[in-house]
Structures are given as C-alpha cells and as structure tokens.
Enzyme design. Structure first.
Site, PDB file in Angstrom:
ATOM      1  N   SER A 145       0.853  -1.201   0.000  1.00 31.34           N
ATOM      2  CA  SER A 145       0.000   0.000   0.000  1.00 31.34           C
ATOM      3  C   SER A 145       0.885   1.246   0.000  1.00 31.34           C
ATOM      4  CB  SER A 145      -0.858  -0.024   1.268  1.00 31.34           C
ATOM      5  OG  SER A 145      -1.475   1.229   1.498  1.00 31.34           O
ATOM      6  N   TYR A 158      -3.654  -0.428   9.987  1.00 31.11           N
ATOM      7  CA  TYR A 158      -3.459  -0.690   8.553  1.00 31.11           C
ATOM      8  C   TYR A 158      -2.053  -0.260   8.134  1.00 31.11           C
ATOM      9  CZ  TYR A 158      -4.598  -0.715   3.516  1.00 31.11           C
ATOM     10  OH  TYR A 158      -4.617  -0.958   2.159  1.00 31.11           O
TER      11      TYR A 158
HETATM   12  P1  NAD Z   1     -11.779  -4.941  -1.349  1.00 32.50           P
HETATM   13  O1  NAD Z   1     -12.325  -4.584  -0.028  1.00 32.50           O
HETATM   14  O2  NAD Z   1     -12.673  -4.996  -2.526  1.00 32.50           O
HETATM   15  O3  NAD Z   1     -10.995  -6.303  -1.292  1.00 32.50           O
HETATM   16  C1  NAD Z   1     -10.565  -6.919  -0.089  1.00 32.50           C
HETATM   17  C2  NAD Z   1     -10.649  -8.401  -0.300  1.00 32.50           C
HETATM   18  O4  NAD Z   1     -10.201  -9.060   0.882  1.00 32.50           O
HETATM   19  C3  NAD Z   1     -12.069  -8.848  -0.582  1.00 32.50           C
HETATM   20  O5  NAD Z   1     -12.065  -9.780  -1.630  1.00 32.50           O
HETATM   21  C4  NAD Z   1     -12.484  -9.488   0.731  1.00 32.50           C
HETATM   22  O6  NAD Z   1     -13.437 -10.494   0.554  1.00 32.50           O
HETATM   23  C5  NAD Z   1     -11.159 -10.051   1.192  1.00 32.50           C
HETATM   24  N1  NAD Z   1     -11.200 -10.327   2.615  1.00 32.50           N
HETATM   25  C6  NAD Z   1     -11.326  -9.435   3.632  1.00 32.50           C
HETATM   26  N2  NAD Z   1     -11.403 -10.076   4.797  1.00 32.50           N
HETATM   27  C7  NAD Z   1     -11.321 -11.399   4.519  1.00 32.50           C
HETATM   28  C8  NAD Z   1     -11.337 -12.571   5.308  1.00 32.50           C
HETATM   29  N3  NAD Z   1     -11.473 -12.529   6.640  1.00 32.50           N
HETATM   30  N4  NAD Z   1     -11.226 -13.754   4.692  1.00 32.50           N
HETATM   31  C9  NAD Z   1     -11.099 -13.838   3.346  1.00 32.50           C
HETATM   32  N5  NAD Z   1     -11.071 -12.763   2.540  1.00 32.50           N
HETATM   33  C10 NAD Z   1     -11.187 -11.561   3.132  1.00 32.50           C
HETATM   34  O7  NAD Z   1     -10.645  -3.844  -1.599  1.00 32.50           O
HETATM   35  P2  NAD Z   1      -9.356  -3.902  -2.538  1.00 32.50           P
HETATM   36  O8  NAD Z   1      -8.963  -2.501  -2.724  1.00 32.50           O
HETATM   37  O9  NAD Z   1      -9.558  -4.753  -3.723  1.00 32.50           O
HETATM   38  O10 NAD Z   1      -8.279  -4.556  -1.568  1.00 32.50           O
HETATM   39  C11 NAD Z   1      -7.404  -5.589  -1.963  1.00 32.50           C
HETATM   40  C12 NAD Z   1      -6.055  -5.377  -1.330  1.00 32.50           C
HETATM   41  O11 NAD Z   1      -5.484  -4.174  -1.854  1.00 32.50           O
HETATM   42  C13 NAD Z   1      -6.087  -5.212   0.186  1.00 32.50           C
HETATM   43  O12 NAD Z   1      -4.989  -5.867   0.772  1.00 32.50           O
HETATM   44  C14 NAD Z   1      -5.944  -3.706   0.354  1.00 32.50           C
HETATM   45  O13 NAD Z   1      -5.413  -3.361   1.585  1.00 32.50           O
HETATM   46  C15 NAD Z   1      -5.000  -3.411  -0.786  1.00 32.50           C
HETATM   47  N6  NAD Z   1      -4.939  -2.009  -1.198  1.00 32.50           N
HETATM   48  C16 NAD Z   1      -6.045  -1.369  -1.697  1.00 32.50           C
HETATM   49  C17 NAD Z   1      -5.913  -0.049  -2.083  1.00 32.50           C
HETATM   50  C18 NAD Z   1      -7.058   0.734  -2.644  1.00 32.50           C
HETATM   51  O14 NAD Z   1      -6.922   1.947  -2.814  1.00 32.50           O
HETATM   52  N7  NAD Z   1      -8.185   0.154  -2.960  1.00 32.50           N
HETATM   53  C19 NAD Z   1      -4.685   0.621  -1.967  1.00 32.50           C
HETATM   54  C20 NAD Z   1      -3.613  -0.080  -1.449  1.00 32.50           C
HETATM   55  C21 NAD Z   1      -3.740  -1.381  -1.076  1.00 32.50           C
END
Ligand code: NAD
Length: 253
Positions: A145, A158
């Site tokens: 991130s 986080y």
């Molecule tokens: P999102 O919330 O759509 O995806 C998160 C995923 O994690 C989902 O598929 C959810 O089902 C899964 N998840 C959460 N808790 C869980 C559990 N207990 N068991 C199994 N699966 C679980 O959001 P995203 O943005 O697609 O996030 C994906 C990754 O990217 C994460 O690690 C997030 O921290 C990281 N990220 C996102 C951003 C952003 O701006 N969206 C930026 C940096 C990093």
C-alpha cells in the site's frame, strides 16, 4: 526477448480476496495470461468466475475466512485437490478500519494485523515449504500500500500491517531467492474499490487525494494487471524483494 516470457500458460495461481476489487482484477489478468486460477474468498466468487469464463479461463473457488491462520492448512489442501501444483501465490485479501488512533481497540488492531500481516507470512510459508521440497521454485506477490511508505490518517493498524508487508517481502526474498522463489510486492495507490468507498464518498478527503495524484484520477483493478502479470511471470526472474508502486505518481509528489 519475447512476449512469451510474460505468459502464465500451464501455471496455477492462487489469489486471496478473489471476489472483489483488485483481487478479482488479478484473477482475470492471470486467466487472460493463461494460468489456472484458484480464488480464495469468504464469499462466493461468482462474478470473478463469470469474468474468467468469458475469457475461456479455468477458475476454482475456495471459500475460507482468512481472519485466522488456522484456515491455512485447509486452503493448501483444497488447492492441491484442484491442481497438482500451485506456482504463484498472491496475498491480496486485506481489511482497513478507520478510527482515531486514540480510540483503536485491541480487537480491531488484532483483526487488521491478523489478515493483513500474519496470514500473509504464514500462507507464504505454507506454499514455500512445498516449493523447498520439490525444488521447482515459485512466485509470491504481496499487496502492499502507499501506507507501506507513509503513515496515513486514522488507519494506524493498517499502516503498521502494510509497512510489515514490505518488510516481510524483503525478509523472505533474502532467504528464499536462492530457492528460485521470487517474492515481491505491489503497492497500489488510491484505487476505486470497496477499500476506499468511505474516502471517495467524503468530498473533502476525495478532493484532497485526487488533487495530489499526478495522473489526476483514482486507479482501477485494470491498472495493476500489468505489474501482477510481470511479477508472476518469467519476465521477473531476477526481481527479488522489491515493492512496485502502481500509484498514478502519488509517491513521486
Ligand atoms: P476490497 O475490499 O474490494 O478487497 C478486499 C478483499 O479481501 C475482498 O475480496 C475481501 O473479501 C477479502 N477479505 C477481507 N477479509 C477477509 C477474510 N477474513 N477472509 C477472506 N477474505 C477476506 O478492496 P481492494 O482494494 O480490492 O483490496 C485488496 C487489497 O489491496 C487489500 O490488501 C488492500 O489493503 C489493498 N490495497 C487497496 C488499495 C485501494 O486503494 N483500494 C490501496 C492499497 C492497497
């Protein structure tokens, strides 16, 4: 040099958090690049399965709750029922809890650290054990991130967990590169997914963020497909322990 080095044909990739957002995008990208995809998620991955079927790809779903490491042996077992060998593991699943640091509870702290940090390490270890035994190597891609580099606002657990993801990526690369295991990370910038829904609905925070992104827009799951394929493919054979930012220039400011 050829584009074939980016092909994932004949490989099997396991992606956590496969039902939404960036995880879904990575699953589709890997299917398009020729891999068999195994998606791990708490809930049905039907939308991901449909998108992969549309590109004639192979998809298997494992329903598992990654809030605790005790689920890891089940995931490894189910993955190997579906395919003889897993070649690529993407630690994508993650959660974020927004709260003033002064009010964060131990329960919330543990829930974020467990999935974002502890599961990342022990799921990687579980597959690496197999790869150490068969000597054929593998690829691990962790989703880091901007808060692997920065402190963020009102998300201290986080920020701690994502800083740890970058540290884990470097630490494991130092030990496992000689086993032909490439472990790297992608640090997405501000992407339009569930993870940022609250930020995007807050006009003030949304404007602040957008005005700082040189590309002038939120990223999308499509934007990280290239980096995800690169790090999973032969093209990155000599890339170890590095975190690639896919951030529209956020870190350059
Ligand atoms: P999102 O919330 O759509 O995806 C998160 C995923 O994690 C989902 O598929 C959810 O089902 C899964 N998840 C959460 N808790 C869980 C559990 N207990 N068991 C199994 N699966 C679980 O959001 P995203 O943005 O697609 O996030 C994906 C990754 O990217 C994460 O690690 C997030 O921290 C990281 N990220 C996102 C951003 C952003 O701006 N969206 C930026 C940096 C990093």
């Amino acid at each position: 040099m050829s584009l074939n080095m980016f092909s994932l044909k004949g490989k099997t990739a396991l992606v956590t958090g496969a039902n939404t957002g960036l995880g879904q995008g990575i699953c589709v990208a890997y299917a398009q690049a020729g891999a068999n995809v195994i998606g791990v998620a708490r809930r049905s991955c039907q939308e991901t399965a449909d998108k992969i079927a549309a590109v004639s790809g192979s998809f298997t779903e494992i329903i598992a709750d990654l809030s605790d490491v005790s689920v890891i042996p089940y995931i490894v077992e189910e993955a190997h029922k579906a395919h003889e060998r897993v070649d690529i593991v993407v630690n994508n699943a993650g959660i974020i809890k927004r709260c003033d640091a002064i009010d964060v509870t131990m329960e919330d702290w543990d829930s974020v650290i467990n999935i974002n940090e502890k599961v990342v390490f022990f799921l990687s270890q579980a597959f690496a054990k197999r790869w150490h035994e068969d000597g054929k190597g593998g690829k691990i891609i962790n989703i880091a991130s901007m808060l692997s580099y920065q402190g963020g606002i009102r998300v201290p657990a986080y920020a701690a967990s994502k800083s740890a993801v970058m540290g884990i990526t470097k630490a494991l690369a130092n030990e496992w590169a000689s086993h032909n295991i490439n472990i790297n990370a992608i640090a997405p910038g501000y992407m339009a997914t569930n993870n940022t829904a609250n930020l995007r609905s807050d006009d003030q925070r949304s404007d602040e963020i957008l005005s700082r992104i040189p590309a002038g827009r939120w990223g999308t799951p499509d934007d990280i497909m290239g980096a995800a394929i690169f790090l999973a493919s032969d093209a990155s054979a000599y890339v170890n322990g590095f975190t690639i930012a896919v951030d529209g220039g956020w870190l350059a400011r």
